[in-house]
Structures are given as structure tokens and as C-alpha cells.
Design a protein around this motif. Structure first.
Motif, PDB file in Angstrom:
ATOM      1  N   THR A 479       0.838  -1.200   0.000  1.00 28.53           N
ATOM      2  CA  THR A 479       0.000   0.000   0.000  1.00 28.53           C
ATOM      3  C   THR A 479       0.872   1.247   0.000  1.00 28.53           C
ATOM      4  OG1 THR A 479      -1.708  -1.199   1.238  1.00 28.53           O
ATOM      5  CG2 THR A 479      -1.873   1.193   1.186  1.00 28.53           C
ATOM      6  N   ASP A 482       2.528   1.700  -3.350  1.00 33.64           N
ATOM      7  CA  ASP A 482       1.555   2.147  -4.346  1.00 33.64           C
ATOM      8  C   ASP A 482       1.224   3.625  -4.162  1.00 33.64           C
ATOM      9  OD1 ASP A 482      -0.217   1.404  -6.522  1.00 33.64           O
ATOM     10  OD2 ASP A 482      -1.866   1.729  -5.123  1.00 33.64           O
ATOM     11  N   GLN A 483       1.071   4.056  -2.897  1.00 38.36           N
ATOM     12  CA  GLN A 483       0.683   5.448  -2.634  1.00 38.36           C
ATOM     13  C   GLN A 483       1.865   6.408  -2.679  1.00 38.36           C
ATOM     14  OE1 GLN A 483      -1.541   6.048   0.951  1.00 38.36           O
ATOM     15  NE2 GLN A 483      -3.244   4.726   0.343  1.00 38.36           N
ATOM     16  N   VAL A 544      -0.092   5.771   5.623  1.00 44.87           N
ATOM     17  CA  VAL A 544      -1.146   5.425   4.647  1.00 44.87           C
ATOM     18  C   VAL A 544      -2.519   5.217   5.287  1.00 44.87           C
ATOM     19  CG1 VAL A 544       0.543   4.380   3.099  1.00 44.87           C
ATOM     20  CG2 VAL A 544      -0.666   2.932   4.743  1.00 44.87           C
ATOM     21  N   PRO A 548      -6.958   2.115   3.587  1.00 45.76           N
ATOM     22  CA  PRO A 548      -6.394   1.747   2.282  1.00 45.76           C
ATOM     23  C   PRO A 548      -5.767   0.348   2.265  1.00 45.76           C
ATOM     24  CG  PRO A 548      -5.820   4.002   2.809  1.00 45.76           C
ATOM     25  CD  PRO A 548      -6.438   3.417   4.043  1.00 45.76           C
ATOM     26  N   VAL A 549      -5.174  -0.053   3.396  1.00 44.24           N
ATOM     27  CA  VAL A 549      -4.612  -1.407   3.482  1.00 44.24           C
ATOM     28  C   VAL A 549      -5.735  -2.439   3.399  1.00 44.24           C
ATOM     29  CG1 VAL A 549      -3.288  -3.028   4.893  1.00 44.24           C
ATOM     30  CG2 VAL A 549      -2.639  -0.607   4.823  1.00 44.24           C
ATOM     31  N   LEU A 552      -7.057  -2.715  -0.094  1.00 47.17           N
ATOM     32  CA  LEU A 552      -6.178  -3.530  -0.935  1.00 47.17           C
ATOM     33  C   LEU A 552      -6.379  -5.010  -0.650  1.00 47.17           C
ATOM     34  CD1 LEU A 552      -3.786  -4.046  -2.850  1.00 47.17           C
ATOM     35  CD2 LEU A 552      -2.257  -3.703  -0.885  1.00 47.17           C
ATOM     36  N   ILE A 621      -3.202  -4.097  -8.349  1.00 46.65           N
ATOM     37  CA  ILE A 621      -2.140  -3.115  -8.213  1.00 46.65           C
ATOM     38  C   ILE A 621      -1.316  -3.111  -9.491  1.00 46.65           C
ATOM     39  CG2 ILE A 621      -1.979  -3.127  -5.692  1.00 46.65           C
ATOM     40  CD1 ILE A 621       0.208  -5.211  -5.897  1.00 46.65           C
TER      41      ILE A 621
END
Length: 778
Positions: A479, A482-483, A544, A548-549, A552, A621
Motif C-alpha cells: 500500500t 503504491d501510494q 497510509v 487503504p490497506v 487492498l 495493483i
């Protein structure tokens, strides 16, 4: 006068003779007519219905549903009473057919269902010279009217029906089809219905793999499969003698020569007994899952006429993704590791060393409550409650000594024990759960839900959900990558961090600790994941956020509920091995999630495809994020807790002795992985990946209060990793499986730096890799 008397006497003699002749012909023709009439009446159904043309075309027999592996092996079958899977004549070896004809019906190819010579011999000798039944008649008996009656009249009528049906069968089928049907219909005992089951159960072979002596033994069982059963210890000599009678018959009719016959008769039976029951054999836990899958499918997919398929009698063929070789390697790895681990656990949890054994951290009242809860959840309680017993009666039964067979790693033990004591005995056992999957296709290749399905039927692949520990951390890292577009070489401080109350819905501040107590300096993300530095994961989670985790993880196929709190980053969530393997597979598959597949297609007994699976996949992802996460996890097996997978030496002493770890594994190929251990050593995990295979292993006890006291043996690297190592060593060494030993494929548009030797942070001329402490390379 004398001449008249003589003439009269001669006339009387002549008349008397003619009278006897007339009586003879009357009786003879009357007998013939009576026989003909009896046959006509029988054929007209006067003495009971006979099978008509359509029934003869499709004789009703129960056919087991066959479970077939991806490499064409039979994993098991679903059946009630008849474990039968038919084979064609072409699948029968010639010597098996020769043995049958030589022993049961030497003129089989000459008659049309009834052997006149054999029948006449049987009548003249009143059966003492052998029976008159042909193979066709025996097939008729097996198919349509079963065992004979003790009543003579009824036996005669049954024999007549047998003849009529045999003749009809000869008209309906070829000789080869009749032989195949006879082999398929016969019950060889020990759940061996039909020749295919018999060959598998007694010799672990397909019919076309049988040798002459094996074929002779099976044909010998046609005389009486109960009396001449090789598993029956009451008649071992008789079974071998009966086999030798078959060999003598084969010699008599020139199917084999004397030398061959004599040499084969001197040999032992050569059994390789492989029982086929729902609780024995290979992939038992997977087959239990498949039973539920098939019942759901049957419920929603009726036949064209609206009737439901019969899982236990319609002869369906279920083609699965399980590879029998990989399944065997997985089960062998479990069988090698778990007894060693259990022995060490038992050694540490003797009553002298642990008065509350096998439990830790529980007082007397807590243990009593746990045992009472287990009692009420037991099969004994369910059955007795169903029988109308009161709670008081059921509870009393748990303290009454009972004869039982209990599990041990050295074999079943027949004993007398109180059911309550047996419950406590079983609480001490550590259990495994393991699943292996091709990340590209989603095909599940191996599934081990436990160590012995006969005694432990709870599946630890899909049913069981346990805390995943540090195996959850890659989701947090992914995560963040990705962020924030972070590199594995990016450095963060190890110092403690407190995430303030209510920032992410927390009821109170959260300050995680590192297991080694080290909070000094900075480390790269790669080193932090390799050594499971909790404070680094917490810092990433702080950046994060939990939601969001969770988002995902849900996209990665996890359906279990996960609370949106920062501590999930350290693995507080309860997930299944099934969910974890599917989620990790996305990283190996360049960011594409593929739903696990267990069944590729289903056919009916005629080979018509009834079901064809449709792949389910989705982009989760980017390929770059997936690849960077994989490179992070490669560090775990290079310098972290998974580094022992690469050692080529066998430690003589130390915290991971040979008896537990199964050293050395000697892997030289790229491996991405992550160990996981829960706070009190209740759960040990290892997730490991190569480009075309992802495998997850969990080990723990039924109750979390049963666990190792220290992390020496209670960590994922000691509990679960050895199973992965032994399994993968076998898979890679089997070149036919094609397990990849290559690098994970990098995306063409990779922008994140993954090689720390070339990485320089903005405004920093120092190469972080030079600052990684030497002690990390252990």
C-alpha cells in the motif's frame, strides 16, 4: 393252436414294447414341451419380470463419482456402497481376460450364452463336476437377480431366468463388452467394486498395469471374494492356492507355458494395499472440501429432465487442479516435520515442567471452562443429544472409561480412556495447514488441511482462520509503495512510534515494540521487512492509514472481516491459508488477482461436459508495485528469518536444531517469502513464492492456549518454514513439474529503484546498502 398262442404272445410283447415306446416318447416330448413351456412362460414374465430391451441396453449399476488430478490420477471417489468406476475392454490386459476365460468359461467364445456341454455335465454329475454357469450367465445373475434361493423350485426358475437373460445379453452385446461388464460389476471386497477399484486397492495400479500373477489372484476371487480375500488373515494360504489354480487353468488352456506357471506359483501375492475410503488415501481434506463443492453444484445444476444428479451413483468425473505428485510431496513434508515438532513440544510440556500441560497462560477455572466448551461442541455430545439423552447423562458419559482408538504419530493406539481425558489428550497436538497454487492460472496444486483426516476432520486451509502475524506486513508495504512510490532501499528510523488515539478510530494510543528490543538508527525497507521490524511497519501504517490497506486486501480476495485499526499491520487479523495464498499470488502475478480454482470441469459417465470453470481475475495493483513488493520479500530469504532456506550446512547446535528444521534445503534460486509469528507463539506461518508457485503454511494448536513457551521453537521459521522447504525441495527436484527457478519478471516500465547498490536518496551521497549492519546477514 401253439402257433396262435405264440403269435398272440408276440403281439402282446409287441404291444407292450410299443406301449413303452409311446410312454417314452410321451415323457420325452412332454419333458421337452414342459421345458420349452417353462422357458416361454419365463420369457413372458409369468414367473417374474425380466429386463426388457432398454434395461439390457442400460443395466442399472451404481457408479462412484471419480475425483481426477491434473496429472490423470484418481485422488478418490464419492460413493455410498459401490466404489465402482467402469473400464472398457481395451483397458484390460490380455492376460487378465485369458485368466477369466480359462478359469470361469473355457468355451466362452463358442457358445451363445449357455454352454450345452457344461450344462449337461452338471446335470449328469449333479453339480459335482463343476458349475454350468457361463460368464454371460454369471453377469446376468450379478446384474438382474442376485444370489440364488435355497428352495429347489425357486433355484430352477432362477436358473431358467439366468439362461434367458444370458442369451439376451449375448444378442445385445459383443463378447468383449460382456467380459468388461463382468469385470466392472463384481465386488472384490474392501470397497473394491469392479476391476479398476480392485487393481487400485490391492495393488495400487490401473488394470492395464497388472501383471499375470496379480491378474490371477483377482480372477481367483470370482469364486468367492470373501473366502479368497487377500486382506482376510483367516485364509492366507487359501488365497494363494486359489491364485495358483487360476495359473494352472491358464497353463491347461495354453495361455502360459509350464515354466511361467511354475515360476509365478512360487511367488508371494505381492499386495500393495491402498484402501479407498472417505477418510483414507491422498488429499483427504481437499476431497472433503470437494464434497461440499459438488453438493452445491448439484443443487444448482439439475439434469435436463429436472432430476438431481446423484453424487454417489451417477458416475460423474470431477477433474481437479490438484497435482497428485505435488500433493504427495506436500503430505510427505507434513509427515516428516510434524512428528519432530510435536516431540519437542511434548518434551517441553510434561506435567513436571508445565502443571497445566498442554495449556499455557490459563488457570484451573479457565481450563475447566475450555474443556466444558469443547465437550458441548464434540461429536459425542451431538450424537447423544440427537438420541434424546439429557445433558446430565451426556456429561456423565464423558467420565466413563470407553474403548477407543486414538491417534499418535507412531500409529493408532487401541486403549480404554475416559472421553474427557481423550479430549485433553488431543488438545496437545499441533496441526498444519498448507496450500500451493499457480499464481497465473489460479490452479490449486496441493491442499493439506491437517495431518490425519480420520482423527482430525477440521480443515486448516479454508475453514480455519488464525492470526497471520508478520505475514500481513507485505500488504502494508505494498500500500505504501503504491501510494508513496517508495523504494526497497528507502530508509526509515527504527525508533518507537506512538500512533495517537482516535487518529484512525483507535480507542487508545498504540505503541508497538520490536521483538529484538532494538530501536536505534535507520534501516532500509528491505532490511525492515526481512527482519520484521514492527516500528517500521507502524510508521508506514501511520503514513497510509488502515483503511487503504484493508481496501487492498479485500481486492486481493480476502473476505474475512478486518477492523480498521493500525495494529492490523502487525497481523492481528484472523485469515485462512486459502485467503493468504490467493492474496500473495497477486504479487507473483504482476498485480493481477486470480481467484483460486479447484475444479476445471465435470463430466457425466458418458463423457459429456456438464461444467467448465470460467477464470476470474482482476487488476489490483500495478505490475511495478507488485514487483517491488516481491523484491522486498526476496530480502526475507536472503538476509532475514527465511535465510536458512539457502544454507548448505547442517548446524550441530543452536536455536534451530536439525531435528526441527530439516536442514539443509540449499535453495539457490530467487525466493520471495515472509515468516509470521503471533505474540505468544500460538501461530507460526511461512508464505513462500517462486514465479509460478505460491505456497502458504500455517502450524498451530486447536486452542491458542496450547503453544510453545518461547520463540525458539514457536516462531514461523521453526514451525512452518521447514514444511515449505521440504515440499519445495521435492517439487524443484522433480523436473517434470516445471517449477521455476528463474528471477521474477520485472515490468518494462519500472521506475522504482530496487537495486540498493545503485540507490541514492535525494540530497544524500551515501549508499544505504553500505550502512546495513553486518549482523543482519545471519
Amino acid at each position: 393252436m401253439a402257433k396262435k398262442k405264440q403269435a398272440k404272445k408276440q403281439a402282446n410283447t409287441s404291444n407292450g414294447f410299443q406301449k413303452y415306446v409311446r410312454w417314452f416318447w410321451t415323457l420325452f416330448l412332454g419333458g421337452i414341451s414342459a421345458v420349452v413351456l417353462m422357458f416361454l412362460l419365463a420369457s413372458w414374465g409369468v414367473f417374474g419380470a425380466l429386463p426388457d430391451h432398454t434395461v439390457l441396453e442400460n443395466p442399472k449399476t451404481n457408479l462412484a463419482t471419480e475425483i481426477i488430478s491434473s496429472d490423470g490420477k484418481t485422488l478418490g471417489k464419492f460413493y455410498f456402497n459401490d466404489n465402482r468406476t467402469p473400464v472398457s475392454f481395451d483397458e484390460l490386459p490380455k492376460h487378465l481376460v485369458d485368466a477369466l476365460v480359462a478359469t470361469e468359461d473355457a468355451r466362452f467364445y463358442e457358445h451363445s450364452g449357455v454352454d450345452a456341454r457344461g450344462t449337461l455335465r452338471a446335470v449328469v454329475k449333479l453339480g459335482s463336476g463343476g458349475g454350468a454357469s457361463t460368464i454371460s450367465q454369471q453377469l446376468a445373475k450379478q446384474l438382474f437377480h442376485g444370489e440364488g434361493s435355497s428352495n429347489i423350485a425357486e433355484r430352477v426358475l432362477q436358473k431358467v431366468k439366468e439362461w434367458i437373460i444370458a442369451i439376451k445379453l449375448e444378442r445385445q452385446y459383443t463378447k468383449e463388452e460382456i467380459i468388461a461388464m463382468y469385470f466392472n460389476i463384481y465386488d472384490f471386497g474392501n470397497n473394491a467394486d469392479g476391476i479398476r477399484s480392485a487393481a487400485s486397492i490391492y495393488f495400487d495400479k490401473e488394470p492395464n498395469e497388472l501383471d499375470i500373477k496379480e491378474s490371477a489372484m483377482l480372477v481367483g476371487m470370482f469364486k468367492n471374494s470373501s473366502l479368497y480375500n487377500p486382506r482376510d488373515h483367516r485364509n492366507p494360504i487359501g488365497t494363494r492356492n486359489r491364485r495358483n489354480v487360476v495359473l494352472n487353468q491358464m497353463e491347461k488352456y495354453d495361455y502360459i507355458n509350464t515354466k511361467t506357471s511354475d515360476s509365478l506359483k512360487a511367488l508371494e501375492l505381492g499386495l500393495r494395499y491402498s484402501p479407498q475410503s472417505h477418510r483414507d488415501g491422498i488429499a483427504t481434506y481437499f476431497r472433503a472440501y470437494l464434497d461440499g463443492f459438488m453438493k452445491d453444484w448439484i443443487r444448482n445444476n439439475p439434469k435436463p429432465d429436472g432430476e438431481k444428479y446423484n453424487l454417489y451413483g451417477d458416475g460423474l468425473k470431477v477433474y481437479t487442479t490438484i497435482d497428485s505428485r505435488m500433493q504427495n510431496y506436500a503430505e510427505e513434508a507434513v509427515q516428516r516435520h510434524m512428528p519432530r515438532l510435536q516431540a519437542e513440544f511434548d518434551n517441553q510440556n510434561t506435567p513436571e515442567r508445565n502443571p497445566t500441560a498442554p495449556f499455557l497462560d490459563l488457570d484451573k477455572n479457565e481450563i475447566e471452562s475450555l474443556m466444558n466448551r469443547g465437550m458441548r461442541q464434540s461429536e459425542r455430545w451431538r450424537v447423544m443429544k440427537k438420541d434424546g439423552k439429557s445433558d446430565k447423562e451426556i456429561i456423565a458419559s464423558f467420565d466413563k472409561p470407553t474403548a477407543m482408538s486414538i491417534f499418535s504419530w507412531k500409529g493408532e493406539i487401541d486403549t480404554i480412556m475416559k472421553p474427557m481425558d481423550s479430549m485433553r489428550y488431543y488438545k496437545k497436538f499441533l496441526h498444519p495447514g498448507m496450500m500451493s497454487m499457480d499464481p497465473l492460472t489460479g490452479h490449486v496444486k496441493a491442499w493439506v488441511g491437517g495431518m490425519n483426516y480420520r482423527h482430525f476432520q477440521y480443515d486448516h486451509v479454508k475453514q480455519s482462520k488464525r492470526q497471520v502475524g508478520s505475514t500481513f506486513k507485505p500488504f502494508v508495504y505494498a500500500t505504501a509503495i503504491d501510494q508513496l512510490h517508495l523504494s526497497p532501499c528507502y530508509k526509515m528510523p527504527q525508533s518507537q512510534i506512538t500512533i495517537e488515539a482516535l487518529k484512525f478510530g483507535n480507542p487508545e494510543p498504540w505503541t508497538p515494540k520490536n521483538s529484538d528490543g532494538n530501536y536505534g538508527g535507520e534501516v532500509t525497507l528491505q532490511a525492515a521487512l526481512a527482519n520484521s521490524v514492527n516500528t517500521i511497519t507502524a510508521r508506514l501504517m501511520d503514513k497510509v492509514g488502515p483503511q487503504p490497506v484493508i481496501d487492498l486486501v479485500e481486492k486481493l480476495g480476502v473476505e474475512s472481516n478486518i477492523p480498521a485499526v493500525p495494529s492490523i499491520g502487525l497481523g492481528t487479523a484472523d485469515l485462512s491459508v486459502y485467503e493468504m495464498v490467493a492474496a500473495y499470488s497477486t504479487f507473483a502475478n504482476q498485480g493481477v488477482y486470480t481467484k483460486p480454482v479447484m475444479v476445471t470441469h465435470i463430466e457425466d459417465k458418458n463423457g459429456t461436459v456438464l461444467y467448465q470453470f470460467t477464470p476470474e481475475s482482476r487488476d489490483v495493483i500495478s505490475a511495478e508495485t507488485a514487483y517491488v513488493t516481491v523484491k522486498l520479500m526476496e530480502g526475507v530469504t536472503r538476509v532475514g528469518s527465511g535465510a536458512r532456506l539457502r544454507r548448505t550446512w547442517m548446524p550441530k547446535t543452536g536455536v534451530y536444531p536439525e531435528i526441527i528444521t530439516g536442514y539443509p534445503y540449499e535453495f539457490k534460486n530467487p525466493i520471495a517469502g515472509k515468516t509470521g509469528t503471533t505474540q505468544n507463539q500460538s501461530d507460526g506461518w511461512f508464505m513462500g513464492m517462486v514465479p509460478n508457485l505460491v505456497t502458504g503454511v500455517w502450524v498451530g494448536a486447536e486452542d491458542r492456549a496450547t503453544h510453545f513457551k518461547t520463540i525458539t521453537y514457536g516462531q514461523g521459521a521453526a514451525m512452518a518454514l521447514p514444511i515449505w522447504g521440504m515440499y519445495m525441495r521435492s517439487c524443484i527436484d522433480d523436473e517434470d513439474l516445471g517449477i521455476s527457478t528463474s528471477d521474477f519478471e520485472a515490468p518494462k516500465d519500472l521506475t522504482i529503484q530496487v537495486d540498493c547498490d545503485d540507490y541514492v536518496e535525494a540530497g544524500d551521497e551515501t549508499v544505504p546498502s553500505e550502512e546495513i549492519p553486518d549482523e543482519l546477514d545471519f
